[in-house]
Motif scaffolding. Structure first.
Motif, mmCIF file in Angstrom:
data_model
loop_
_atom_site.group_PDB
_atom_site.id
_atom_site.type_symbol
_atom_site.label_atom_id
_atom_site.label_comp_id
_atom_site.label_asym_id
_atom_site.label_seq_id
_atom_site.Cartn_x
_atom_site.Cartn_y
_atom_site.Cartn_z
ATOM 1 N N TRP A 89 2.866 0.272 5.375
ATOM 2 C CA TRP A 89 2.673 1.020 4.127
ATOM 3 C C TRP A 89 3.924 1.830 3.825
ATOM 4 O O TRP A 89 4.745 2.113 4.687
ATOM 5 C CB TRP A 89 1.438 1.920 4.190
ATOM 6 C CG TRP A 89 1.355 2.810 5.408
ATOM 7 C CD1 TRP A 89 0.670 2.559 6.562
ATOM 8 C CD2 TRP A 89 1.966 4.091 5.574
ATOM 9 N NE1 TRP A 89 0.815 3.593 7.450
ATOM 10 C CE2 TRP A 89 1.592 4.558 6.866
ATOM 11 C CE3 TRP A 89 2.783 4.899 4.800
ATOM 12 C CZ2 TRP A 89 2.022 5.791 7.377
ATOM 13 C CZ3 TRP A 89 3.198 6.132 5.286
ATOM 14 C CH2 TRP A 89 2.828 6.567 6.565
ATOM 15 N N THR B 190 0.849 -1.194 0.000
ATOM 16 C CA THR B 190 0.000 0.000 0.000
ATOM 17 C C THR B 190 0.885 1.244 0.000
ATOM 18 O O THR B 190 1.800 1.364 0.830
ATOM 19 C CB THR B 190 -0.919 0.037 1.240
ATOM 20 O OG1 THR B 190 -1.798 -1.088 1.192
ATOM 21 C CG2 THR B 190 -1.736 1.322 1.272
ATOM 22 N N HIS C 267 -2.896 0.745 -4.048
ATOM 23 C CA HIS C 267 -2.509 -0.635 -3.732
ATOM 24 C C HIS C 267 -1.836 -1.249 -4.964
ATOM 25 O O HIS C 267 -2.444 -1.315 -6.035
ATOM 26 C CB HIS C 267 -3.730 -1.452 -3.328
ATOM 27 C CG HIS C 267 -4.468 -0.862 -2.160
ATOM 28 N ND1 HIS C 267 -4.014 -0.967 -0.867
ATOM 29 C CD2 HIS C 267 -5.624 -0.132 -2.094
ATOM 30 C CE1 HIS C 267 -4.845 -0.345 -0.053
ATOM 31 N NE2 HIS C 267 -5.827 0.171 -0.781
ATOM 32 N N GLU D 144 2.062 -9.985 1.807
ATOM 33 C CA GLU D 144 1.588 -8.608 1.986
ATOM 34 C C GLU D 144 2.507 -7.879 2.952
ATOM 35 O O GLU D 144 2.836 -8.401 4.025
ATOM 36 C CB GLU D 144 0.165 -8.605 2.533
ATOM 37 C CG GLU D 144 -0.407 -7.215 2.716
ATOM 38 C CD GLU D 144 -1.818 -7.238 3.261
ATOM 39 O OE1 GLU D 144 -2.182 -6.302 3.989
ATOM 40 O OE2 GLU D 144 -2.546 -8.213 2.968
ATOM 41 N N ASP E 73 -4.922 6.461 -1.382
ATOM 42 C CA ASP E 73 -3.941 5.374 -1.273
ATOM 43 C C ASP E 73 -3.936 4.558 -2.563
ATOM 44 O O ASP E 73 -4.961 4.447 -3.248
ATOM 45 C CB ASP E 73 -4.280 4.455 -0.104
ATOM 46 C CG ASP E 73 -4.145 5.163 1.238
ATOM 47 O OD1 ASP E 73 -3.604 6.284 1.275
ATOM 48 O OD2 ASP E 73 -4.601 4.582 2.254
#
Length: 205
Positions: free
Chosen positions: A198, A129, A141, A194, A139
């Motif tokens: 961020w 992100t 992704h 993941e 934002d």
């Protein structure tokens, strides 16, 4: 004909067949320069694929390879088998020659094979992100490729660094100026990993 024995006649016929084969460009026996003349220079060979215990692999089609060999051959070289003729998903256990069973018709050679070993991946997919320092920018992704392989099962605290994803990130997002000090832990998700942290970025210009 009465003055020529059957043995002499067959021998002469074989020589004549070889001469014709050489003149007409007859196909050669695998890995040789010898013309493939059935019954004269060659015989049929049925290669049966087996596992390490000698059990058949595949069915009557996928588990068999038909070829020819020298008439008096005692061994067969499995390296002569084209890769696409091996059972799907299998590879040779050994490249050593195997015995030819001559008592059967056609002759038989049993070639041991095993399941192909999976090749380790050289890269990992990372879901990341991006949060923009510029006000009012949503934002983003993104899915990037790290230039290394992660193994969280053996090292759950492994981290990904900006340098690991730099090339892929800048190729996908040419309009950003990323935080080059960024790093993050990872978690396993469907399709890859993941980043748990961020990345702060700014729009160029």
């Amino acid at each position: 004909m009465s003055n020529i024995s059957r043995r002499q006649f067959l021998k002469s016929a074989g020589v004549a067949a070889l001469a014709v084969a050489a003149l007409t460009g007859c196909k050669k026996l695998p890995d040789t320069d010898i013309p493939d003349v059935p019954g004269v220079t060659s015989v049929d060979l049925r290669v049966l694929f087996v596992d390490e215990k000698g059990n058949p692999v595949g069915n009557s089609v996928a588990g068999v390879y038909e070829t020819t060999v020298l008439k008096d051959a005692k061994k067969y070289d499995p390296k002569l088998i084209p890769a696409d003729k091996l059972p799907k998903g299998y590879e040779l256990i050994s490249e050593d020659e195997v015995d030819i069973i001559s008592e059967s018709t056609p002759k038989i050679a049993k070639v041991p094979v095993k399941l192909e070993e999976s090749k380790p991946a050289s890269k990992s997919k990372i879901f990341l992100t991006l949060k923009f320092f510029n006000g009012g920018v949503a934002d983003r992704h993104v899915e990037v490729i790290a230039n290394k392989v992660f193994d969280l099962k053996s090292n759950p605290n492994e981290r990904v660094y900006y340098a690991d994803i730099k090339d892929s990130l800048l190729d996908k997002c040419k309009d950003i100026e990323p935080d080059e000090t960024w790093q993050s832990y990872l978690k396993i998700v469907d399709g890859g990993y993941e980043a748990t942290v961020w990345m702060g970025v700014a729009l160029k210009g």
